[in-house]
Design an enzyme around this catalytic site. Sequence first.
Site, PDB file in Angstrom:
ATOM      1  CB  CYS A  28      -0.908  -0.008   1.232  1.00  0.00           C
ATOM      2  SG  CYS A  28      -1.983   1.435   1.293  1.00  0.00           S
ATOM      3  CB  CYS A  38     -15.323  -7.205   7.125  1.00  0.00           C
ATOM      4  SG  CYS A  38     -16.612  -7.050   8.341  1.00  0.00           S
ATOM      5  CB  CYS A  97      -1.386   4.117   8.074  1.00  0.00           C
ATOM      6  SG  CYS A  97      -2.470   4.727   6.759  1.00  0.00           S
ATOM      7  CB  CYS A 129      -0.760   0.066   8.333  1.00  0.00           C
ATOM      8  SG  CYS A 129      -1.535  -1.216   7.310  1.00  0.00           S
ATOM      9  CB  CYS A 173     -18.174   0.185   9.554  1.00  0.00           C
ATOM     10  SG  CYS A 173     -17.019  -0.631  10.688  1.00  0.00           S
ATOM     11  CB  CYS A 179     -18.444  -4.923   5.988  1.00  0.00           C
ATOM     12  SG  CYS A 179     -17.456  -3.502   6.524  1.00  0.00           S
ATOM     13  NE  ARG A 182     -17.142  -5.433  14.234  1.00  0.00           N
ATOM     14  CZ  ARG A 182     -17.505  -4.590  13.278  1.00  0.00           C
ATOM     15  NH1 ARG A 182     -16.626  -3.788  12.753  1.00  0.00           N
ATOM     16  NH2 ARG A 182     -18.742  -4.564  12.842  1.00  0.00           N
TER      17      ARG A 182
END
Length: 331
Positions: free
Chosen positions: A69, A113, A73, A76, A204, A144, A276
């Site tokens: 990616c 998800c 972040c 991550c 979400c 999701c 969650r």
Amino acid sequence: MSVSAEVVGEQKMATVSLVRNTWSLSKVQALFALPFNDLLFKAHTVHRENFDPNAVQISTLLSIKTGACPEDCSYCPQSVRYDTGLEKQALMEIAAVVEQAKVAKANGASRFCMGAAWRSPKDRDLDKVTQMVEEVKALGMETCVTLGMLENSQAKRLKDAGLDYYNHNIDTSEEFYKKVITTRTYQDRLDTIDAVRSAGINVCSGGIVGMGEEISDRAKMLQTLANMERPPESVPINQLVQVEGTPLEGVELIDSIEFIKTIAVARILMPASQVRLSAGRSEMTDEMQAMCFFAGANSIFYGDQLLTTENPSQSADYKLFKRLGIHPATA
Ligand code: SAM
Ligand code: DTB
Ligand code: SF4
């Protein structure tokens, strides 16, 4: 906002009047400052007024495109900028995703998800993802996806495919966000959430705690979520999973009492949302998870893996549910 509860089948479902709520930061901070027992009593009372306190919704995650990616972040493992030893994987074939969804359904998950390590999807990626959504939905599961930033037209395509939820986290407060991610702004995140909302898809959105933020950052994050024109239907609270090679590896661990308090404040601020207990459960004791359920968490990720990191085994979760007298909520 006023909230009332009605019984639908076996499940207590919350119905929310569309009066917009506004929480001031001082009110949210005052909740964090309450003695633990007072805060938990308040949160559990709100929880009981809105949901069956012994029902927990089960979602299963699948990484449909892994690693490489371009974003930075700091938490991550999937960012191309950090050497985390993760093996990248191109977008999965539709049939393989549907197979995994069938397994998740057989194991009791009501929502599937699908996560992709993209900054934002290309339109040709969406050709495949929309088919995945259609086929998973045809199994009778809620769907999701979390694919990064979305344009309005892309959100509309996902809605047309029947998508139930889009996950896009605000992660933390606007101020702390700048220390964690530089390749996209907080406003970019809010714009994507608006696109999702405008398309009529359930939102979400939540965040991560334990990144070295202050309590005030947690308060601001929850305030931002709760004060949205409509709060997210689903609010994942992740405890940072520290991954070797990421900049946040080695950051001071969050005090577990502070984590439970974050769940409790989320429950009070967003009485009708599913809260969650997301990433980080592998590092939590059963007792801590039990406290989180008492404080108002009523959803988990179920399955041995999150996206790329470990989650408690299904048998451990099954045993925990049994010990606590918790049953899976029906979709
Ligand atoms: N790439 C898309 C995006 O970021 O919007 C979707 C996938 S991304 C992995 C989904 C969310 O997972 C992130 O927003 C973040 O909140 C959470 N996450 C990622 N790494 C994490 C970690 N190490 N610990 C806890 N949560 C994490
Ligand atoms: C969310 O808030 N947490 C999930 C889901 N949304 C996509 C992701 C957690 C990822 C944890 C790190 C990993 O397994 O890669
Ligand atoms: Fe990419 Fe999402 Fe990971 Fe950020 S959180 S690096 S956008 S996969």
